[in-house]
Design a protein around this motif. Structure first.
Motif, short mmCIF file in Angstrom:
data_model
loop_
_atom_site.label_atom_id
_atom_site.label_comp_id
_atom_site.label_asym_id
_atom_site.label_seq_id
_atom_site.Cartn_x
_atom_site.Cartn_y
_atom_site.Cartn_z
N TRP A 63 0.84 -1.20 0.00
CA TRP A 63 0.00 0.00 0.00
C TRP A 63 0.87 1.25 0.00
O TRP A 63 0.66 2.18 -0.77
CB TRP A 63 -0.92 -0.01 1.23
CG TRP A 63 -1.90 1.12 1.27
CD1 TRP A 63 -3.14 1.14 0.72
CD2 TRP A 63 -1.70 2.40 1.88
NE1 TRP A 63 -3.73 2.36 0.95
CE2 TRP A 63 -2.89 3.15 1.66
CE3 TRP A 63 -0.66 2.98 2.60
CZ2 TRP A 63 -3.06 4.44 2.13
CZ3 TRP A 63 -0.83 4.28 3.06
CH2 TRP A 63 -2.01 4.99 2.83
N TYR A 115 -6.85 -2.87 2.31
CA TYR A 115 -5.96 -3.05 1.19
C TYR A 115 -5.78 -4.52 0.86
O TYR A 115 -5.56 -4.88 -0.29
CB TYR A 115 -4.62 -2.35 1.44
CG TYR A 115 -3.89 -2.13 0.14
CD1 TYR A 115 -4.51 -1.38 -0.88
CD2 TYR A 115 -2.66 -2.69 -0.12
CE1 TYR A 115 -3.89 -1.20 -2.09
CE2 TYR A 115 -2.03 -2.51 -1.34
CZ TYR A 115 -2.66 -1.76 -2.32
OH TYR A 115 -2.05 -1.60 -3.53
N TRP A 123 -9.66 6.32 -3.29
CA TRP A 123 -9.68 5.20 -2.33
C TRP A 123 -11.11 4.79 -2.01
O TRP A 123 -11.42 3.63 -1.83
CB TRP A 123 -9.00 5.58 -1.02
CG TRP A 123 -7.55 5.82 -1.15
CD1 TRP A 123 -6.75 5.46 -2.20
CD2 TRP A 123 -6.72 6.50 -0.22
NE1 TRP A 123 -5.47 5.87 -1.97
CE2 TRP A 123 -5.43 6.51 -0.76
CE3 TRP A 123 -6.94 7.10 1.01
CZ2 TRP A 123 -4.35 7.09 -0.10
CZ3 TRP A 123 -5.88 7.67 1.66
CH2 TRP A 123 -4.60 7.67 1.11
N ASN A 180 -8.45 -5.33 -1.38
CA ASN A 180 -8.16 -4.75 -2.67
C ASN A 180 -7.09 -5.56 -3.41
O ASN A 180 -7.20 -5.84 -4.60
CB ASN A 180 -7.70 -3.31 -2.48
CG ASN A 180 -7.37 -2.66 -3.79
OD1 ASN A 180 -8.24 -2.51 -4.63
ND2 ASN A 180 -6.12 -2.32 -3.99
N TYR A 181 -6.09 -5.95 -2.64
CA TYR A 181 -5.00 -6.74 -3.21
C TYR A 181 -5.52 -8.06 -3.77
O TYR A 181 -5.17 -8.47 -4.87
CB TYR A 181 -3.95 -6.97 -2.11
CG TYR A 181 -2.90 -7.98 -2.46
CD1 TYR A 181 -1.87 -7.66 -3.33
CD2 TYR A 181 -2.93 -9.26 -1.91
CE1 TYR A 181 -0.90 -8.59 -3.65
CE2 TYR A 181 -1.97 -10.19 -2.21
CZ TYR A 181 -0.96 -9.86 -3.08
OH TYR A 181 -0.02 -10.79 -3.40
#
Ligand SMILES: Nc1ncnc2c1ncn2[C@@H]1O[C@H](COP(=O)(O)OP(=O)(O)OP(=O)(O)O)[C@@H](O)[C@H]1O
Ligand SMILES: [Mg+2]
Length: 317
Positions: free
Chosen positions: A89, A125, A203, A128-129
């Motif tokens: 991130w 994150y 974001w 998201n990853y």
């Protein structure tokens, strides 16, 4: 008794396995991933557990890079800790945040650490990853073995906490920004860069995209693993209530460690106790969730052969 067979007919892109500590999440996740790899789907199993166990289960070293599982075609594994995800991130957003903020306020690079310390940013994150991996098109399916104890729940509470933090931060920095705007002569704002507000709304979009993806039952499937004991029942109730609240649908509930044959007093007593809780789970959920019993086997589940045995049980016709 139902099975996971229905997943063969309606293939998903992401399967998330949740449940409390030690109930057999990693075992089930590995078995599910193995099943689809055997169906010639290129499958990635991800563990986000701080104490990862895929390496143990598959008996080979899996790190934070996608690693082919030896002896199984189409199966890859990755063990990723939130530290690594947080670092990703920072690598991705850090320089941009720093550049923008330092253009109107005197901050040093520690500021990025501060933003990176926002509550829930790691999990956010992480999602998201994982979504990036799903959408990269490299894999037909991603199976996610989530970390135990409330992790999944926190993940669901998260977008709110996270966005609240961002909102507060945004307001604060927008105030600063307008203050410096007034002193324009002394501060030269560089042109052509994204403003902090744009970055943050980026974001927010990301968070929204993630939530939409995991809400899409065509693409995502949630499987909860539990045990036939009071503790398991209570935890399951809590998880499912939370999922309901976030409009997420649990499709399958695996009840693990079920005693098949009891041939002594000890096991008869245990079996009776288990049957009691299995009945409760059935009464509560059978109308809307598929319940699957997984027998307690006499040995631990390590190595492809034993994982395969569990796959056969979970996906029996
Ligand atoms: N049906 C089963 N029969 C026998 N042993 C099992 C069964 N399911 C799981 N096990 C064993 O129980 C132990 C715990 O399982 P596992 O690691 O999958 O749980 P977990 O939920 O992932 O735990 P953690 O929360 O610590 O990640 C392992 O040693 C595994 O081999
Ligand atoms: Mg585990």
């Amino acid at each position: 008794m139902s099975s996971l067979k229905s997943l063969d007919q309606a293939p998903k892109r992401l399967i998330m396995i949740g449940g409390k500590g030690g109930v057999g999440k990693s075992t089930c996740a590995s078995s599910i991933a193995l099943h689809f790899a055997q169906q010639r789907k290129k499958t990635l199993i991800i563990s986000s557990d701080p104490t990862p166990s895929l390496s143990d289960i598959f008996e080979l070293e899996i790190g934070d890079q996608e690693t082919p599982i030896k002896g199984v075609e189409n199966l890859y594994g990755i063990e990723i800790s939130s530290d690594v995800v947080l670092k990703k991130w920072k690598d991705r957003f850090g320089p941009e945040i720093y550049e923008v903020v330092s253009s109107f306020a005197s901050v040093d690079y520690d500021f990025v650490e501060y933003i990176g310390g926002a509550p829930g940013i790691e999990e956010e994150y992480m999602l998201n990853y994982i979504l990036e991996l799903v959408e990269s098109g490299q894999y037909d399916l991603v199976v996610w073995d989530t970390a135990p104890a409330g992790h999944t729940l926190r993940l669901l509470h998260l977008p709110q906490i996270f966005l609240k933090h961002l909102e507060a931060a945004t307001k604060f920095y927008m105030n600063l920004y307008s203050y410096f705007e007034k002193l324009k002569e002394s501060v030269k704002l560089k042109k052509g860069k994204r403003t902090l507000l744009e970055i943050i709304s980026g974001w927010e979009n990301l968070a929204e995209k993630v939530v939409n993806f995991i809400r899409d039952t065509q693409k995502t499937d949630f499987i909860i693993v539990t045990i036939p004991e009071a503790l398991g029942v209570r935890q399951t109730e809590r998880i499912i209530r939370d999922f309901d609240e976030y409009q997420l649908k649990v499709n399958h509930l695996i009840i693990n460690y079920v005693i098949q044959k009891a041939d002594c007093d000890f096991h008869r007593t245990r079996k009776e106790m288990q049957e009691h809780y299995i009945r409760i789970l059935n009464t509560q959920y059978a109308s809307r969730i598929q319940l699957i019993e997984l027998p307690l086997l006499p040995h631990e589940i390590r190595g492809v052969e034993r994982i395969n045995r569990i796959s056969e049980i979970l996906f029996r016709p």
